[in-house]
Scaffold this active site. Structure first.
Site, PDB file in Angstrom:
ATOM      1  N   SER A 186     -22.720   0.094  18.367  1.00  0.00           N
ATOM      2  CA  SER A 186     -23.212   1.588  17.819  1.00  0.00           C
ATOM      3  C   SER A 186     -24.528   1.185  17.330  1.00  0.00           C
ATOM      4  CB  SER A 186     -22.220   1.998  16.631  1.00  0.00           C
ATOM      5  OG  SER A 186     -22.614   3.323  16.361  1.00  0.00           O
TER       6      SER A 186
ATOM      7  N   ASP B 208     -29.287   6.466  -1.003  1.00  0.00           N
ATOM      8  CA  ASP B 208     -30.605   7.296  -0.941  1.00  0.00           C
ATOM      9  C   ASP B 208     -31.457   6.709   0.402  1.00  0.00           C
ATOM     10  OD1 ASP B 208     -30.182   8.555  -3.042  1.00  0.00           O
ATOM     11  OD2 ASP B 208     -31.029   7.427  -4.481  1.00  0.00           O
TER      12      ASP B 208
ATOM     13  N   HIS C 162     -14.631   4.979  20.184  1.00  0.00           N
ATOM     14  CA  HIS C 162     -15.838   4.385  19.463  1.00  0.00           C
ATOM     15  C   HIS C 162     -15.483   3.205  18.832  1.00  0.00           C
ATOM     16  CE1 HIS C 162     -20.006   4.226  18.479  1.00  0.00           C
ATOM     17  NE2 HIS C 162     -19.759   4.256  17.369  1.00  0.00           N
TER      18      HIS C 162
END
Length: 264
Positions: free
Chosen positions: A89, A179, A237
């Site tokens: 990935s 964040d 996946h």
């Protein structure tokens, strides 16, 4: 470009061929320990924690050029002139970008269920759900898992994400900076423009989960013209978790011969 020193785990003998494993978004080296142990019978395996993951340093910028720079720094510090790369990935995109920019440092390239393209999915809702988790009200992981169930219905994915929730001084906190993840997620979904780079012509394997739609075969030849594409049956996946025996065999066979019998 500023790079960071990556925390890593090591398996196998230093006398064996070096193999570097690169994990996906939200994952860490710990997710690959069992696979690394399997592969350590043949390879000297390094499992890296990419920037902002696991115990590696946090950095405000997280994109493929910066993560490839971290990988180059790792090879240089370890005295590795060349190594094989196995990336899943996000880690597969790091491996591809590194191979395109540093082909002389790559022995074999193995990419698990990702392609050198920009995707259209979005992590915003997932990351926002993690941000909104009321940590001060969480007394155990089961409570966190139940709180996230509406926003993240798939149990296995919730459990995977919650590996980043750690107990510290009697309270729960995130091991990752959410964040930064929120701001940098568009970079992870994307893939840098590579038209100015020559294609990587080294030995390359793309492994796709048969039940996954992440790899479009037509997206591979322009940058990886010699690549072999093979599918792993009954896997999506997370093919290395769902079919570890078939995944291990495919990697070992490819590294042994430089080719693999495709399923098509």
């Amino acid at each position: 470009m500023e790079s960071v020193d990556l925390v890593f785990e090591e398996f196998g003998s230093a006398q064996q061929e070096p193999l570097i494993i690169l994990h996906g978004f939200f994952a860490s080296a710990r997710n690959w320990r069992q696979m690394a142990e399997r592969l350590s019978a043949r390879f000297h395996v390094y499992v890296l924690n990419l920037r902002n993951h696991g115990g590696s340093p946090r950095a405000a910028v997280m994109d493929y050029p910066s993560m490839a720079a971290d990988l180059k720094r790792f090879l240089d510090r370890q005295g590795l002139r060349k190594a094989s790369l196995l990336g899943h990935s996000m880690g597969g995109k790091v491996a591809m970008w590194f191979a395109l920019n540093h082909p002389g440092n790559v022995d074999k390239l193995m990419v698990a269920d990702i392609a050198p393209v920009s995707y259209r999915h979005c992590f915003n809702n997932t990351i926002q759900a993690l941000i909104d988790l009321p940590l001060e009200q969480i007394g155990n992981r089961k409570q966190a898992e139940m709180w996230l169930a509406e926003a993240i219905p798939e149990l296995s994915y919730r459990q995977f994400l919650l590996q980043n929730l750690v107990l510290d001084k009697g309270g729960y906190c995130w091991r990752i900076d959410l964040d930064i993840f929120y701001r940098m997620a568009p970079n992870i979904i994307a893939f840098p423009t590579a038209g100015h780079l020559p294609p990587f012509t080294g030995k390359t394997l793309f492994l796709a989960g048969a039940d996954s739609g992440y790899i479009d075969p037509e997206a591979l030849p322009s940058l990886f013209p010699t690549a072999t594409l093979s599918t792993v049956a009954q896997a999506g996946h997370w093919l290395h978790v769902q079919q570890p025996d078939a995944f291990t065999a495919a990697i070992e066979n490819f590294c042994r011969s430089g080719s693999i019998q495709t399923d098509s």
